[in-house]
Write a protein that holds these residues in place. Structure first.
Motif, PDB file in Angstrom:
ATOM      1  N   ARG A 185       2.465 -10.065   7.784  1.00  0.00           N
ATOM      2  CA  ARG A 185       2.632  -8.515   8.003  1.00  0.00           C
ATOM      3  C   ARG A 185       3.159  -7.947   6.628  1.00  0.00           C
ATOM      4  N   ARG A 186       2.735  -6.804   5.939  1.00  0.00           N
ATOM      5  CA  ARG A 186       3.030  -6.416   4.775  1.00  0.00           C
ATOM      6  C   ARG A 186       4.096  -4.970   5.167  1.00  0.00           C
ATOM      7  N   ILE A 187       4.801  -4.582   4.343  1.00  0.00           N
ATOM      8  CA  ILE A 187       5.742  -3.220   4.135  1.00  0.00           C
ATOM      9  C   ILE A 187       4.780  -1.916   4.433  1.00  0.00           C
ATOM     10  N   MET A 188       3.899  -2.287   3.796  1.00  0.00           N
ATOM     11  CA  MET A 188       2.642  -1.098   3.826  1.00  0.00           C
ATOM     12  C   MET A 188       1.692  -0.880   4.978  1.00  0.00           C
ATOM     13  N   ASP A 189       1.855  -1.932   5.956  1.00  0.00           N
ATOM     14  CA  ASP A 189       1.008  -2.062   7.054  1.00  0.00           C
ATOM     15  C   ASP A 189       1.285  -0.745   8.131  1.00  0.00           C
ATOM     16  N   ASP A 190       2.312  -0.316   8.098  1.00  0.00           N
ATOM     17  CA  ASP A 190       2.669   0.707   9.065  1.00  0.00           C
ATOM     18  C   ASP A 190       2.167   2.023   8.412  1.00  0.00           C
ATOM     19  N   GLU A 191       2.136   2.189   7.157  1.00  0.00           N
ATOM     20  CA  GLU A 191       1.737   3.283   6.465  1.00  0.00           C
ATOM     21  C   GLU A 191       0.182   3.460   6.185  1.00  0.00           C
ATOM     22  N   ILE A 192      -0.531   2.471   6.103  1.00  0.00           N
ATOM     23  CA  ILE A 192      -1.830   2.169   6.400  1.00  0.00           C
ATOM     24  C   ILE A 192      -2.334   2.793   8.091  1.00  0.00           C
ATOM     25  N   ASP A 193      -1.484   2.215   8.716  1.00  0.00           N
ATOM     26  CA  ASP A 193      -2.051   2.429  10.052  1.00  0.00           C
ATOM     27  C   ASP A 193      -1.637   3.944  10.679  1.00  0.00           C
ATOM     28  N   ARG A 194      -0.758   4.314   9.860  1.00  0.00           N
ATOM     29  CA  ARG A 194      -0.375   5.965  10.104  1.00  0.00           C
ATOM     30  C   ARG A 194      -1.723   6.570   9.698  1.00  0.00           C
ATOM     31  N   ARG A 195      -1.942   6.301   8.052  1.00  0.00           N
ATOM     32  CA  ARG A 195      -2.973   7.265   7.435  1.00  0.00           C
ATOM     33  C   ARG A 195      -4.318   6.887   8.145  1.00  0.00           C
ATOM     34  N   SER A 196      -4.543   5.882   8.518  1.00  0.00           N
ATOM     35  CA  SER A 196      -6.024   5.590   9.458  1.00  0.00           C
ATOM     36  C   SER A 196      -6.156   6.387  10.571  1.00  0.00           C
ATOM     37  N   LYS A 197      -5.141   6.918  10.993  1.00  0.00           N
ATOM     38  CA  LYS A 197      -5.041   7.869  12.200  1.00  0.00           C
ATOM     39  C   LYS A 197      -5.699   9.494  11.836  1.00  0.00           C
ATOM     40  N   ALA A 198      -5.387   9.818  10.403  1.00  0.00           N
ATOM     41  CA  ALA A 198      -5.772  11.001  10.089  1.00  0.00           C
ATOM     42  C   ALA A 198      -6.761  11.078   8.894  1.00  0.00           C
ATOM     43  N   PHE A 199      -7.046   9.865   8.445  1.00  0.00           N
ATOM     44  CA  PHE A 199      -8.411   9.944   7.475  1.00  0.00           C
ATOM     45  C   PHE A 199      -9.437   9.014   8.008  1.00  0.00           C
ATOM     46  N   ASN A 200     -10.448   9.184   7.545  1.00  0.00           N
ATOM     47  CA  ASN A 200     -11.699   8.294   7.812  1.00  0.00           C
ATOM     48  C   ASN A 200     -11.793   7.178   6.972  1.00  0.00           C
ATOM     49  N   ALA A 201     -11.370   7.269   5.683  1.00  0.00           N
ATOM     50  CA  ALA A 201     -11.490   6.178   4.817  1.00  0.00           C
ATOM     51  C   ALA A 201     -10.009   6.097   3.954  1.00  0.00           C
ATOM     52  N   ILE A 202      -9.820   4.785   3.747  1.00  0.00           N
ATOM     53  CA  ILE A 202      -8.406   4.566   3.204  1.00  0.00           C
ATOM     54  C   ILE A 202      -8.766   3.656   1.781  1.00  0.00           C
ATOM     55  N   ASN A 203      -8.602   4.196   0.774  1.00  0.00           N
ATOM     56  CA  ASN A 203      -8.740   3.426  -0.420  1.00  0.00           C
ATOM     57  C   ASN A 203      -7.110   2.696  -0.869  1.00  0.00           C
ATOM     58  N   ILE A 204      -7.386   1.514  -0.875  1.00  0.00           N
ATOM     59  CA  ILE A 204      -6.239   0.720  -1.240  1.00  0.00           C
ATOM     60  C   ILE A 204      -6.394   0.131  -2.584  1.00  0.00           C
ATOM     61  N   VAL A 205      -5.321   0.426  -3.542  1.00  0.00           N
ATOM     62  CA  VAL A 205      -5.572  -0.039  -5.018  1.00  0.00           C
ATOM     63  C   VAL A 205      -4.277  -0.709  -5.224  1.00  0.00           C
ATOM     64  N   GLY A 206      -4.336  -1.792  -6.032  1.00  0.00           N
ATOM     65  CA  GLY A 206      -3.199  -2.585  -6.750  1.00  0.00           C
ATOM     66  C   GLY A 206      -3.817  -3.655  -7.461  1.00  0.00           C
ATOM     67  N   PRO A 207      -2.887  -4.584  -8.087  1.00  0.00           N
ATOM     68  CA  PRO A 207      -3.009  -5.616  -9.002  1.00  0.00           C
ATOM     69  C   PRO A 207      -3.838  -6.602  -8.284  1.00  0.00           C
ATOM     70  N   LYS A 208      -4.873  -7.399  -9.101  1.00  0.00           N
ATOM     71  CA  LYS A 208      -5.374  -8.504  -8.414  1.00  0.00           C
ATOM     72  C   LYS A 208      -4.784  -9.522  -7.988  1.00  0.00           C
ATOM     73  N   GLY A 209      -5.163 -10.030  -6.554  1.00  0.00           N
ATOM     74  CA  GLY A 209      -4.330 -11.133  -6.099  1.00  0.00           C
ATOM     75  C   GLY A 209      -3.029 -10.433  -5.338  1.00  0.00           C
ATOM     76  N   CYS A 210      -2.755  -9.342  -4.818  1.00  0.00           N
ATOM     77  CA  CYS A 210      -1.571  -8.973  -4.393  1.00  0.00           C
ATOM     78  C   CYS A 210      -1.780  -8.621  -2.854  1.00  0.00           C
ATOM     79  N   GLY A 211      -2.892  -8.975  -2.371  1.00  0.00           N
ATOM     80  CA  GLY A 211      -3.336  -8.974  -0.875  1.00  0.00           C
ATOM     81  C   GLY A 211      -4.045  -7.828  -0.298  1.00  0.00           C
ATOM     82  N   LYS A 212      -4.625  -7.056  -1.202  1.00  0.00           N
ATOM     83  CA  LYS A 212      -5.335  -5.622  -0.403  1.00  0.00           C
ATOM     84  C   LYS A 212      -6.455  -6.074   0.350  1.00  0.00           C
TER      85      LYS A 212
END
Length: 434
Positions: free
Chosen positions: A5-32
């Motif tokens: 589980r990542r530190i960002m998981d809680d933030e992703i879960d929060r946003r998924s309750k307010a938005f229909n689409a979540i765009n996760i960006v970041g370096p290749k291989g970071c676990g997106k």
């Protein structure tokens, strides 16, 4: 491999309750992809060579057909089919009551789309794994908790991380793929391969513009030599131009692409304007999104740092800044740095959305803690003295500046967390979490 589980998981879960689409960006291989997969029932992988052409053809002509898959749907590396963005945006408009149906991942922050997606598609950045996520830090000291209770006792929070452990962690990097291996040498190969892919392939593949691999390699080497410093770009350019006939303009475009690919990152200067006569040095501090890429560019192994702690001081600062950036994404904060022409500085300024901030110094050894404490106290006293002076004239008071909520020294080899008699928190990196 079991999902960590990542530190960002809680933030992703929060946003998924307010938005229909979540765009996760970041370096290749970071676990997106793996992070998004934890929430999805269907996956469209645009990097799957067997299905790639078919997916892109559908996305170009009738992208709505892809929405018939079981939701939530992951569109992995969606930048290869940019028309998909508009189709998802429209579907969000057509179904305003729906949330958490679409996840998108991309290893670049610069995909040209006709619409921003504001209010429909929420964008967030996933960084490589922090030391807390990889297990090197035991997480006994929470930065967020310190903001809420600045006077909480830290004594007794111990770290077992040695300098040799930190040498290895910096060279290995925060790449989730490493966790699948038992062999330490195999773990080190992951960052080296990331580095090779960046200058040999990714620099050109990101937008189809052919770029010179050797110029890119030399540029990464020059950045690595100046890791975690606010050196001027002309200095970085000069190292490359010593070997190649290339213009500043061209190198600038290469840097922009490497920033879009989440390879390089600039830490902005904090501008409190504490006193008008002080010239604040506004240059960005140059770091790698993960220090392992810079170390690979220099061709170094963990054992090298046994005889070069000075260089590791810069590597360690980059490592801590990487973790602070990951923390900031999860807690709506900003990471900046401060330096003025009097020599006053803070390696990092961690500022929350409500204005509270921590002044942070980053040191490898315990022998530098007292010096770091003195610098932080000098910084705080400057603010206090400014505020006293600002209120002397009751009729025409000057602006009052917020005092720091926390003074922190993050130390590499500190065995135990403690608070000095002056209120400065000394935190081993082996105890820190968000």
């Amino acid at each position: 491999m079991e999902y960590v589980r990542r530190i960002m998981d809680d933030e992703i879960d929060r946003r998924s309750k307010a938005f229909n689409a979540i765009n996760i960006v970041g370096p290749k291989g970071c676990g997106k992809t793996r992070t998004a997969l934890e929430r999805c029932n269907s996956t469209i992988e645009f990097q799957d060579e067997e299905k790639r052409e078919g997916y892109i053809a559908v996305a170009e002509t009738a992208p709505h057909l892809l929405f018939s898959n079981k939701k939530p749907i992951l569109f992995d590396e969606w930048q290869d089919a940019p028309k998909l963005w508009g189709a998802i945006r429209k579907d969000c408009d057509d179904h305003p009551e729906a949330v958490g149906e679409y996840y998108l991942t991309s290893n670049t922050s610069n995909v040209v789309t006709p619409h921003t997606g504001t209010g429909r598609i929420s964008k967030l950045t996933l960084y490589p794994m922090t030391l807390y996520e990889t297990g090197e830090s035991n997480g006994k000291v929470s930065l967020s908790a310190l903001f809420e209770k600045p006077d909480q006792p830290l004594d007794g929070s111990t770290s077992k991380l040695s300098l040799e452990d930190l040498f290895f962690a910096a060279c290995r990097g925060g790449w989730p793929h490493c966790l699948a291996f038992e062999d330490n040498q195999a773990k080190l190969e992951v960052a080296k391969d990331h580095y090779r892919q960046i200058y040999q392939k990714d620099i050109s593949a990101v937008d189809g513009v052919q770029r010179n691999a050797e110029w890119t390699r030399s540029l990464l080497w020059s950045y690595a030599r100046n890791m975690a410093t606010p050196v001027k770009k002309k200095t970085i350019y000069s190292s490359v131009k010593a070997s190649f006939n290339v213009s500043d303009t061209t190198l600038s475009t290469y840097i922009s692409v490497l920033e879009d690919l989440f390879v390089l990152h600039g830490i902005d200067a904090w501008m409190p304007q504490i006193r008008s006569k002080t010239a604040i040095r506004g240059a960005k501090k140059h770091i790698f999104v993960d220090p392992s890429i810079g170390i690979a560019a220099l061709g170094l192994s963990p054992s090298y740092f046994n005889n070069d702690l000075d260089l590791f001081g810069h590597v360690f600062e980059n490592l801590v800044l990487r973790d602070l950036l990951a923390f900031s994404q999860a807690h709506d904060a900003q990471v900046k740095h401060y330096r003025d022409d009097t020599g006053l500085e803070a390696d990092a300024v961690y500022q929350l959305a409500d204005g509270r901030y921590a002044l942070i110094e980053i040191k490898v050894g315990m022998n530098k803690v007292r010096e770091a404490e003195a610098g932080l106290l000098r910084f705080k006293n400057l603010i206090l003295n400014h505020n006293l002076d600002a209120t002397k004239n009751k009729e025409h008071p000057k602006p009052i500046y917020r005092e720091p909520s926390l003074l922190i020294v993050i130390c590499g080899n500190a065995p135990i967390a403690y608070t000095t008699e002056n209120g400065v928190h000394v935190i081993p990196i082996g105890c820190l979490k968000d």
